[in-house]
Design a protein around this motif. Structure first.
Motif, PDB file in Angstrom:
ATOM      1  N   ALA A   1       0.817  -1.211   0.000  1.00 24.62           N
ATOM      2  CA  ALA A   1       0.000   0.000   0.000  1.00 24.62           C
ATOM      3  C   ALA A   1       0.851   1.260   0.000  1.00 24.62           C
ATOM      4  CB  ALA A   1      -0.931  -0.004   1.201  1.00 24.62           C
ATOM      5  N   GLY A   2       2.168   1.077   0.023  1.00 24.00           N
ATOM      6  CA  GLY A   2       3.051   2.233  -0.040  1.00 24.00           C
ATOM      7  C   GLY A   2       3.287   2.919   1.284  1.00 24.00           C
ATOM      8  N   ILE A   3       2.947   2.234   2.371  1.00 18.56           N
ATOM      9  CA  ILE A   3       3.256   2.805   3.679  1.00 18.56           C
ATOM     10  C   ILE A   3       4.765   2.748   3.869  1.00 18.56           C
ATOM     11  CG2 ILE A   3       3.019   2.454   6.162  1.00 18.56           C
ATOM     12  CD1 ILE A   3       0.209   1.451   5.686  1.00 18.56           C
ATOM     13  N   PRO A   4       5.383   3.871   4.161  1.00 24.16           N
ATOM     14  CA  PRO A   4       6.853   3.885   4.253  1.00 24.16           C
ATOM     15  C   PRO A   4       7.359   2.998   5.380  1.00 24.16           C
ATOM     16  CG  PRO A   4       5.917   5.973   5.011  1.00 24.16           C
ATOM     17  CD  PRO A   4       4.804   5.204   4.406  1.00 24.16           C
ATOM     18  N   LYS A   5       8.477   2.336   5.116  1.00 22.63           N
ATOM     19  CA  LYS A   5       9.078   1.434   6.085  1.00 22.63           C
ATOM     20  C   LYS A   5       9.363   2.157   7.405  1.00 22.63           C
ATOM     21  CE  LYS A   5      12.901  -1.898   6.398  1.00 22.63           C
ATOM     22  NZ  LYS A   5      14.081  -2.431   5.657  1.00 22.63           N
ATOM     23  N   GLU A   6       9.731   3.432   7.302  1.00 19.56           N
ATOM     24  CA  GLU A   6      10.059   4.191   8.519  1.00 19.56           C
ATOM     25  C   GLU A   6       8.856   4.257   9.461  1.00 19.56           C
ATOM     26  OE1 GLU A   6      10.783   5.267   5.421  1.00 19.56           O
ATOM     27  OE2 GLU A   6      12.821   4.480   5.652  1.00 19.56           O
ATOM     28  N   GLU A   7       7.691   4.430   8.860  1.00 20.50           N
ATOM     29  CA  GLU A   7       6.467   4.500   9.656  1.00 20.50           C
ATOM     30  C   GLU A   7       6.297   3.230  10.492  1.00 20.50           C
ATOM     31  OE1 GLU A   7       3.270   6.069  11.270  1.00 20.50           O
ATOM     32  OE2 GLU A   7       4.109   7.116   9.540  1.00 20.50           O
ATOM     33  N   ILE A   8       6.563   2.102   9.837  1.00 18.94           N
ATOM     34  CA  ILE A   8       6.445   0.823  10.544  1.00 18.94           C
ATOM     35  C   ILE A   8       7.499   0.736  11.648  1.00 18.94           C
ATOM     36  CG2 ILE A   8       6.487  -1.686  10.307  1.00 18.94           C
ATOM     37  CD1 ILE A   8       4.256  -0.570   8.714  1.00 18.94           C
TER      38      ILE A   8
ATOM     39  N   ALA B   1      -8.937   4.687  -7.160  1.00 25.26           N
ATOM     40  CA  ALA B   1      -9.049   3.488  -6.316  1.00 25.26           C
ATOM     41  C   ALA B   1      -7.778   3.274  -5.484  1.00 25.26           C
ATOM     42  CB  ALA B   1      -9.327   2.266  -7.173  1.00 25.26           C
ATOM     43  N   LEU B   2      -6.646   3.461  -6.124  1.00 25.38           N
ATOM     44  CA  LEU B   2      -5.375   3.227  -5.432  1.00 25.38           C
ATOM     45  C   LEU B   2      -5.263   4.062  -4.163  1.00 25.38           C
ATOM     46  CD1 LEU B   2      -2.777   2.632  -8.234  1.00 25.38           C
ATOM     47  CD2 LEU B   2      -2.452   1.855  -5.886  1.00 25.38           C
ATOM     48  N   ASP B   3      -5.582   5.335  -4.286  1.00 25.34           N
ATOM     49  CA  ASP B   3      -5.491   6.215  -3.118  1.00 25.34           C
ATOM     50  C   ASP B   3      -6.404   5.742  -1.998  1.00 25.34           C
ATOM     51  OD1 ASP B   3      -3.754   7.686  -4.584  1.00 25.34           O
ATOM     52  OD2 ASP B   3      -5.279   9.093  -5.315  1.00 25.34           O
ATOM     53  N   ILE B   4      -7.616   5.401  -2.368  1.00 25.86           N
ATOM     54  CA  ILE B   4      -8.577   4.997  -1.343  1.00 25.86           C
ATOM     55  C   ILE B   4      -8.129   3.732  -0.613  1.00 25.86           C
ATOM     56  CG2 ILE B   4     -10.940   4.193  -0.951  1.00 25.86           C
ATOM     57  CD1 ILE B   4     -11.885   6.019  -3.103  1.00 25.86           C
ATOM     58  N   VAL B   5      -7.677   2.749  -1.389  1.00 29.50           N
ATOM     59  CA  VAL B   5      -7.223   1.506  -0.759  1.00 29.50           C
ATOM     60  C   VAL B   5      -6.016   1.775   0.128  1.00 29.50           C
ATOM     61  CG1 VAL B   5      -6.348  -0.799  -1.174  1.00 29.50           C
ATOM     62  CG2 VAL B   5      -8.117   0.120  -2.663  1.00 29.50           C
ATOM     63  N   SER B   6      -5.080   2.558  -0.357  1.00 30.70           N
ATOM     64  CA  SER B   6      -3.898   2.872   0.453  1.00 30.70           C
ATOM     65  C   SER B   6      -4.308   3.553   1.751  1.00 30.70           C
ATOM     66  CB  SER B   6      -2.956   3.789  -0.335  1.00 30.70           C
ATOM     67  OG  SER B   6      -2.355   3.085  -1.392  1.00 30.70           O
ATOM     68  N   ALA B   7      -5.208   4.506   1.641  1.00 31.82           N
ATOM     69  CA  ALA B   7      -5.657   5.230   2.832  1.00 31.82           C
ATOM     70  C   ALA B   7      -6.253   4.263   3.852  1.00 31.82           C
ATOM     71  CB  ALA B   7      -6.684   6.286   2.439  1.00 31.82           C
ATOM     72  N   ALA B   8      -7.009   3.282   3.344  1.00 33.51           N
ATOM     73  CA  ALA B   8      -7.623   2.296   4.236  1.00 33.51           C
ATOM     74  C   ALA B   8      -6.555   1.529   5.001  1.00 33.51           C
ATOM     75  CB  ALA B   8      -8.506   1.350   3.436  1.00 33.51           C
ATOM     76  N   LYS B   9      -5.462   1.218   4.305  1.00 33.58           N
ATOM     77  CA  LYS B   9      -4.381   0.481   4.972  1.00 33.58           C
ATOM     78  C   LYS B   9      -3.746   1.333   6.059  1.00 33.58           C
ATOM     79  CE  LYS B   9      -4.738  -3.208   2.420  1.00 33.58           C
ATOM     80  NZ  LYS B   9      -5.251  -4.477   2.971  1.00 33.58           N
ATOM     81  N   TYR B  10      -3.603   2.655   5.782  1.00 34.33           N
ATOM     82  CA  TYR B  10      -3.042   3.550   6.792  1.00 34.33           C
ATOM     83  C   TYR B  10      -3.875   3.500   8.065  1.00 34.33           C
ATOM     84  CZ  TYR B  10       0.739   6.028   4.441  1.00 34.33           C
ATOM     85  OH  TYR B  10       1.928   6.355   3.867  1.00 34.33           O
ATOM     86  N   ASP B  11      -5.169   3.392   7.901  1.00 33.47           N
ATOM     87  CA  ASP B  11      -6.059   3.372   9.067  1.00 33.47           C
ATOM     88  C   ASP B  11      -5.803   2.163   9.961  1.00 33.47           C
ATOM     89  OD1 ASP B  11      -7.168   5.672   8.227  1.00 33.47           O
ATOM     90  OD2 ASP B  11      -8.988   4.785   7.389  1.00 33.47           O
ATOM     91  N   LYS B  12      -5.156   1.159   9.383  1.00 33.02           N
ATOM     92  CA  LYS B  12      -4.925  -0.044  10.181  1.00 33.02           C
ATOM     93  C   LYS B  12      -3.641   0.022  10.997  1.00 33.02           C
ATOM     94  CE  LYS B  12      -7.618  -3.423   7.576  1.00 33.02           C
ATOM     95  NZ  LYS B  12      -7.573  -4.678   6.784  1.00 33.02           N
ATOM     96  N   LEU B  13      -2.934   1.149  10.871  1.00 33.81           N
ATOM     97  CA  LEU B  13      -1.659   1.266  11.577  1.00 33.81           C
ATOM     98  C   LEU B  13      -1.836   1.187  13.095  1.00 33.81           C
ATOM     99  CD1 LEU B  13       0.493   3.850   9.600  1.00 33.81           C
ATOM    100  CD2 LEU B  13       1.083   1.495  10.215  1.00 33.81           C
TER     101      LEU B  13
END
Lengths: 124, 124, 124, 124
Positions: free
Chosen positions: A104-111, B79-91
């Motif tokens: 999803a492109g979350i940066p490794k640093e964030e993790i 779509a890509l942005d929305i899916v990525s954003a959803a993954k961020y929410d799972k942090l």
DNA sequence: GTGGTCTAGACCACC
DNA sequence: GTGGTCTAGACCACT
């Protein structure tokens, strides 16, 4: 001590299980010690006793606590090992989540930041 | 392409959603492209069409795909942005899991190893 | 002499009954002999006296022991016969268990070995 | 097919578990096959659905059956092995019973006769 | 007082 | 239709 969110989609009995496992891991409840009785906890959380019983009996099946009818529930001596082992089993699940996040492109640093935070909190 | 595990306790429609999101993230399906029709996918997976429909209409609600009556379902441009954003929410969820694992005595190195593996696989 | 496992799911009073029956069968306690008083046994096992009393009064009802108010409990003269007869009654139960094991594919030799072991131990 | 004795001191849900295990062992129900739904069995036995559910979910935990929400319960592929293994675990218990019977003076021949009966019935 | 079994009935999610 | 969670309340056995 225990706190339940009735609105959560994770069942109450699961929440109770998770919290008790947490208390065992962080030493709030020691092996051999007695845990709150089904009835008392049901009153404290204003939850039906059967719900508590379901959580307790599943933990019993897993060998984390044991019941002495007429006396109460107690933490098994090897509870810590069993709970820890269960957490280890979730590592593969973690890998899958991480792969998703990488994709999803979350940066490794964030993790890494989250990892560090989790482990420094533990050091205290 | 799609693969469903009927034995899994995660609902089939969820599995379909997850897989489609994955296909969008890794580029297997590009924005604007048409996705398998409800009927064809239901036949391919030998699953009830309603199950597919439920997955699709939820993705529709989320703005990830859209339906063109009489033609089929298509991937939204953003779509890509929305899916990525959803993954961020799972942090935050991830942080909670990590805290649990730290408490369980799982070595930090074990976690870091998994993180690296997830992110090098992504580099390819 | 007596040993109780509080963790066992078989009630304590049952354990006491079983052990006393065993002591009678193997001659550790002879007919006519006095058995430990409720109070002394309760202290020795750190168990509630009522639990001991329940075991004793059930054995009393079965005609295996009898109480002499102010003196204590004594083993009946025909205790051996009664206990033996009780064991005979369990033969049908044994047959059911054996049928199950046969069905489960446990080899007959395995069973016979256990039978021989039980009966040679008795010869001593 | 199923038969429950409500008066028995062994809980109904245990009786259901035992009978289902028996049906699996003797091939009445094959691995992969669907078993009676919670509701239908509850109607057939005039028993509360929760009681059936308790039996089924324990068998689920043991890995003998699995549930597909919305479809029903099915027998696991390796169910036979698991049930057989469980019976093996009861061998030690059997030894204890045999020792008791030997002590009670039950003749060895009586036992052997029961063993033979159980195993010749199985030969058919 | 404790745990444990069972019932009756409601509501939800999934298929 | 299926399983699954939860409630309310009864009754029993054990300590």
């Amino acid at each position: 001590m225990f706190q339940i969110d009735a609105m959560s989609r994770t069942p109450m009995y699961e929440q109770i299980k998770e919290q008790l496992e947490k208390f065992i891991l962080n030493g709030t409840i020691a092996p051999g010690e007695q845990i709150p009785s089904v009835r008392s906890l049901s009153l404290q959380l204003s939850i039906n006793p059967n719900t508590i019983l379901k959580a307790y009996s599943e933990l019993d099946t897993q060998g984390i606590i044991y019941s002495v009818p007429g006396k109460g529930y107690f933490v098994c001596e090897n509870a810590l090992d069993i709970v820890s082992a269960a957490k280890y089993d979730k590592l593969d699940e973690l890998s899958a989540v991480l792969a998703d996040m990488a994709l999803a492109g979350i940066p490794k640093e964030e993790i890494l930041q989250r990892v560090n935070k989790a482990y420094t909190k533990h050091d205290r």
